[in-house]
Design a protein around this motif. Sequence first.
Motif, PDB file in Angstrom:
ATOM      1  N   THR A   1      52.818  30.476  50.898  1.00 56.44           N
ATOM      2  CA  THR A   1      52.274  31.830  50.947  1.00 56.44           C
ATOM      3  C   THR A   1      52.750  32.584  49.702  1.00 56.44           C
ATOM      4  O   THR A   1      53.436  32.018  48.854  1.00 56.44           O
ATOM      5  CB  THR A   1      52.730  32.563  52.230  1.00 56.44           C
TER       6      THR A   1
ATOM      7  N   ALA B   1      52.785  41.231  56.243  1.00 52.51           N
ATOM      8  CA  ALA B   1      52.195  39.975  56.720  1.00 52.51           C
ATOM      9  C   ALA B   1      52.186  38.986  55.564  1.00 52.51           C
ATOM     10  O   ALA B   1      52.178  39.394  54.402  1.00 52.51           O
ATOM     11  CB  ALA B   1      50.769  40.215  57.222  1.00 52.51           C
TER      12      ALA B   1
ATOM     13  N   VAL C   1      50.913  36.530  52.723  1.00 51.89           N
ATOM     14  CA  VAL C   1      49.729  36.464  51.869  1.00 51.89           C
ATOM     15  C   VAL C   1      49.347  34.988  51.812  1.00 51.89           C
ATOM     16  O   VAL C   1      50.082  34.176  51.251  1.00 51.89           O
ATOM     17  CB  VAL C   1      50.023  37.041  50.461  1.00 51.89           C
ATOM     18  N   ASN C   2      48.202  34.631  52.411  1.00 46.24           N
ATOM     19  CA  ASN C   2      47.835  33.223  52.527  1.00 46.24           C
ATOM     20  C   ASN C   2      46.512  32.871  51.863  1.00 46.24           C
ATOM     21  O   ASN C   2      45.916  31.842  52.156  1.00 46.24           O
ATOM     22  CB  ASN C   2      47.831  32.799  53.999  1.00 46.24           C
TER      23      ASN C   2
ATOM     24  N   TYR D   1      43.859  37.585  46.861  1.00 42.10           N
ATOM     25  CA  TYR D   1      44.063  38.929  47.386  1.00 42.10           C
ATOM     26  C   TYR D   1      43.692  39.995  46.363  1.00 42.10           C
ATOM     27  O   TYR D   1      43.410  39.697  45.213  1.00 42.10           O
ATOM     28  CB  TYR D   1      45.512  39.109  47.847  1.00 42.10           C
TER      29      TYR D   1
ATOM     30  N   TYR E   1      45.927  43.602  49.954  1.00 48.39           N
ATOM     31  CA  TYR E   1      45.091  43.121  51.049  1.00 48.39           C
ATOM     32  C   TYR E   1      44.714  41.671  50.816  1.00 48.39           C
ATOM     33  O   TYR E   1      44.282  41.289  49.734  1.00 48.39           O
ATOM     34  CB  TYR E   1      43.793  43.928  51.147  1.00 48.39           C
ATOM     35  N   CYS E   2      44.851  40.884  51.862  1.00 54.24           N
ATOM     36  CA  CYS E   2      44.349  39.514  51.890  1.00 54.24           C
ATOM     37  C   CYS E   2      43.231  39.553  52.933  1.00 54.24           C
ATOM     38  O   CYS E   2      43.508  39.721  54.131  1.00 54.24           O
ATOM     39  CB  CYS E   2      45.466  38.556  52.289  1.00 54.24           C
TER      40      CYS E   2
ATOM     41  N   ALA F   1      43.367  42.230  55.951  1.00 54.27           N
ATOM     42  CA  ALA F   1      44.747  42.455  56.396  1.00 54.27           C
ATOM     43  C   ALA F   1      45.597  43.090  55.302  1.00 54.27           C
ATOM     44  O   ALA F   1      45.664  42.584  54.178  1.00 54.27           O
ATOM     45  CB  ALA F   1      45.371  41.134  56.832  1.00 54.27           C
TER      46      ALA F   1
ATOM     47  N   CYS G   1      48.888  43.350  53.765  1.00 57.97           N
ATOM     48  CA  CYS G   1      50.047  42.448  53.768  1.00 57.97           C
ATOM     49  C   CYS G   1      51.287  43.060  53.138  1.00 57.97           C
ATOM     50  O   CYS G   1      52.408  42.625  53.426  1.00 57.97           O
ATOM     51  CB  CYS G   1      49.703  41.152  53.030  1.00 57.97           C
TER      52      CYS G   1
END
Length: 166
Positions: A64, A106, A108-109, A112, A146-147, A150, A152
């Motif tokens: 991530t 959260a 980051v996956n 983004y 944002y990803c 979401a 993050c």
Amino acid sequence: MRKPGVPHPRLPLPKGQEDLAAFHTWLGDAIPMVGALGIESMSLHNHSLTWRLALAPNLNDKGTGFGGALSAQTTLQGWCWVTLWLRGQGLARDVVVAEATQRFLAPVNGDYRLICTPSEPDGIEKLSQKLAERGKGRIALTQQLYCGDALCLEAHGSYAVLSCSD
């Protein structure tokens, strides 16, 4: 090759609208680590600076987003926001980060976007007034990562515009 202690030449002030691709190229020359941050594009609209970034160059051991890279991106984006705003005012001035904090919400996956805006509705007016009165000033900025949809990461920074004699 950049040498420590030697300032990088300023990018000439724009004649009209800022060429963000040229600014991005100059930024990579002025700050060598920029090339490794995965910034794919920049856009500026209504006092909001948006970057699109690739996750791949910013991975941690868990697959991530690496917090250190994300923090560097938020700090740099705030510096860019102030620098671009000054350039839009016809001012070539030095900008430094005075304070910066990040809150990781959260993982980051994926690729983004990072959005930077003034933290206060009258922040730009206050900065303009301080520059006119004292030749220097500060502005508080917020960066949101944002990803997808979401949120993050949220970061806050205070950026100082130095007087011409500093």
